[in-house]
Scaffold this motif. Sequence first.
Motif, mmCIF file in Angstrom:
data_model
loop_
_atom_site.group_PDB
_atom_site.id
_atom_site.type_symbol
_atom_site.label_atom_id
_atom_site.label_comp_id
_atom_site.label_asym_id
_atom_site.label_seq_id
_atom_site.Cartn_x
_atom_site.Cartn_y
_atom_site.Cartn_z
ATOM 1 N N GLN A 65 -10.822 -6.029 -3.636
ATOM 2 C CA GLN A 65 -9.914 -7.132 -3.950
ATOM 3 C C GLN A 65 -10.698 -8.399 -4.296
ATOM 4 O O GLN A 65 -10.384 -9.083 -5.270
ATOM 5 N N ARG A 66 -11.700 -8.705 -3.486
ATOM 6 C CA ARG A 66 -12.513 -9.904 -3.733
ATOM 7 C C ARG A 66 -13.252 -9.795 -5.060
ATOM 8 O O ARG A 66 -13.287 -10.737 -5.851
ATOM 9 N N ALA A 67 -13.842 -8.646 -5.313
ATOM 10 C CA ALA A 67 -14.580 -8.446 -6.559
ATOM 11 C C ALA A 67 -13.678 -8.603 -7.777
ATOM 12 O O ALA A 67 -14.052 -9.249 -8.763
ATOM 13 N N LEU A 68 -12.495 -8.014 -7.715
ATOM 14 C CA LEU A 68 -11.568 -8.117 -8.841
ATOM 15 C C LEU A 68 -11.117 -9.559 -9.052
ATOM 16 O O LEU A 68 -10.954 -10.015 -10.191
ATOM 17 N N SER A 69 -10.938 -10.292 -7.967
ATOM 18 C CA SER A 69 -10.552 -11.696 -8.079
ATOM 19 C C SER A 69 -11.685 -12.529 -8.688
ATOM 20 O O SER A 69 -11.460 -13.300 -9.622
ATOM 21 N N VAL A 70 -12.888 -12.361 -8.168
ATOM 22 C CA VAL A 70 -14.038 -13.146 -8.644
ATOM 23 C C VAL A 70 -14.417 -12.774 -10.073
ATOM 24 O O VAL A 70 -14.629 -13.643 -10.925
ATOM 25 N N GLU A 71 -14.503 -11.492 -10.354
ATOM 26 C CA GLU A 71 -15.016 -11.039 -11.651
ATOM 27 C C GLU A 71 -13.971 -11.063 -12.766
ATOM 28 O O GLU A 71 -14.308 -11.262 -13.924
ATOM 29 N N TYR A 72 -12.698 -10.815 -12.409
ATOM 30 C CA TYR A 72 -11.670 -10.643 -13.442
ATOM 31 C C TYR A 72 -10.434 -11.518 -13.248
ATOM 32 O O TYR A 72 -9.503 -11.440 -14.042
ATOM 33 N N GLY A 73 -10.376 -12.298 -12.181
ATOM 34 C CA GLY A 73 -9.207 -13.130 -11.928
ATOM 35 C C GLY A 73 -7.975 -12.351 -11.510
ATOM 36 O O GLY A 73 -6.860 -12.869 -11.555
ATOM 37 N N ILE A 74 -8.148 -11.118 -11.075
ATOM 38 C CA ILE A 74 -7.027 -10.271 -10.647
ATOM 39 C C ILE A 74 -6.763 -10.527 -9.170
ATOM 40 O O ILE A 74 -7.641 -10.324 -8.337
ATOM 41 N N THR A 75 -5.540 -10.954 -8.854
ATOM 42 C CA THR A 75 -5.235 -11.298 -7.464
ATOM 43 C C THR A 75 -4.246 -10.348 -6.798
ATOM 44 O O THR A 75 -4.094 -10.386 -5.578
ATOM 45 N N ASP A 76 -3.567 -9.526 -7.579
ATOM 46 C CA ASP A 76 -2.650 -8.548 -6.979
ATOM 47 C C ASP A 76 -3.440 -7.420 -6.333
ATOM 48 O O ASP A 76 -4.478 -7.000 -6.862
ATOM 49 N N PRO A 77 -2.968 -6.899 -5.191
ATOM 50 C CA PRO A 77 -3.666 -5.767 -4.569
ATOM 51 C C PRO A 77 -3.723 -4.588 -5.541
ATOM 52 O O PRO A 77 -2.703 -4.193 -6.106
ATOM 53 N N PRO A 78 -4.913 -4.041 -5.767
ATOM 54 C CA PRO A 78 -5.031 -2.936 -6.713
ATOM 55 C C PRO A 78 -4.340 -1.663 -6.222
ATOM 56 O O PRO A 78 -4.318 -1.375 -5.026
ATOM 57 N N VAL A 79 -3.791 -0.941 -7.182
ATOM 58 C CA VAL A 79 -3.170 0.351 -6.928
ATOM 59 C C VAL A 79 -3.983 1.382 -7.696
ATOM 60 O O VAL A 79 -4.444 1.123 -8.809
ATOM 61 N N PHE A 80 -4.149 2.560 -7.106
ATOM 62 C CA PHE A 80 -5.007 3.583 -7.690
ATOM 63 C C PHE A 80 -4.218 4.732 -8.298
ATOM 64 O O PHE A 80 -3.186 5.142 -7.777
ATOM 65 N N ASP A 81 -4.766 5.265 -9.374
ATOM 66 C CA ASP A 81 -4.468 6.604 -9.857
ATOM 67 C C ASP A 81 -5.718 7.403 -9.524
ATOM 68 O O ASP A 81 -6.753 6.825 -9.152
ATOM 69 N N TYR A 82 -5.655 8.711 -9.676
ATOM 70 C CA TYR A 82 -6.811 9.541 -9.347
ATOM 71 C C TYR A 82 -7.070 10.518 -10.483
ATOM 72 O O TYR A 82 -6.127 11.084 -11.057
ATOM 73 N N ASP A 83 -8.374 10.709 -10.797
ATOM 74 C CA ASP A 83 -8.693 11.686 -11.837
ATOM 75 C C ASP A 83 -8.573 13.098 -11.262
ATOM 76 O O ASP A 83 -8.227 13.273 -10.090
ATOM 77 N N SER A 84 -8.860 14.098 -12.067
ATOM 78 C CA SER A 84 -8.667 15.495 -11.647
ATOM 79 C C SER A 84 -9.552 15.895 -10.468
ATOM 80 O O SER A 84 -9.292 16.879 -9.797
ATOM 81 N N HIS A 85 -10.612 15.115 -10.194
ATOM 82 C CA HIS A 85 -11.500 15.401 -9.064
ATOM 83 C C HIS A 85 -11.200 14.524 -7.857
ATOM 84 O O HIS A 85 -11.896 14.578 -6.857
ATOM 85 N N GLY A 86 -10.182 13.650 -7.972
ATOM 86 C CA GLY A 86 -9.805 12.797 -6.858
ATOM 87 C C GLY A 86 -10.453 11.427 -6.850
ATOM 88 O O GLY A 86 -10.288 10.663 -5.908
ATOM 89 N N LYS A 87 -11.212 11.088 -7.902
ATOM 90 C CA LYS A 87 -11.848 9.778 -7.959
ATOM 91 C C LYS A 87 -10.795 8.723 -8.262
ATOM 92 O O LYS A 87 -10.029 8.851 -9.205
#
Length: 191
Positions: free
Chosen positions: A48-70
């Motif tokens: 969350q901090r990295a996304l805010s500092v680097e990209y100005g994103i303040t909403d809590p991130p939500v994940f999708d997952y690739d076929s291997h679970g990443k």
Amino acid sequence: MIYIDQQIEDFDLNEALATVSQQRRDHALRYRQERDQQLSLGAYRLLQRALSVEYGITDPPVFDYDSHGKPLLTDYPHIFFNMSHCREAVACIVDSSPVGIDVESLDSYDEELVSAVMNKEEQQQIASSPDPCIAFLRLWTMKESFLKMTSEGISSDMREVLNSPLVRNGKYHFHTTVYPHFVCTVCRSYN
């Protein structure tokens, strides 16, 4: 950019739960031990901090997952990230290209584990090192960060991970830092 936090207990668990996505809250609460919940939330809060500092994103991130679970950022597919934690630290990296990070505690040296996950050349490097534990963890975190970046996971033959033609041909760059109580390695792809 790499973010590392060694002050894992310095936040209130209930307050932290209120600041993360429901998805991450559910994930953290699956752990039985409070320490594991703190580690899970600590890594996410670094993201969350990295996304805010680097990209100005303040909403809590939500994940999708690739076929291997990443995990991938649902709303920001152009931003790559990876998280890791050990007993002493949580770590996160964000970048514009695929990345992997791994942190591991400096534990006692285990020769059985070394023979199970390291090839003969790596075993010789470790045995001839002035500090076999650090030598082992340097190689182990290189392998883990590479597998996390490529989303292969540790289902691969761990002995041969660093012998991949892509690794040998210099397509990937590793940077390892040894801290007093843990080792951290970042793997980046050269496009």
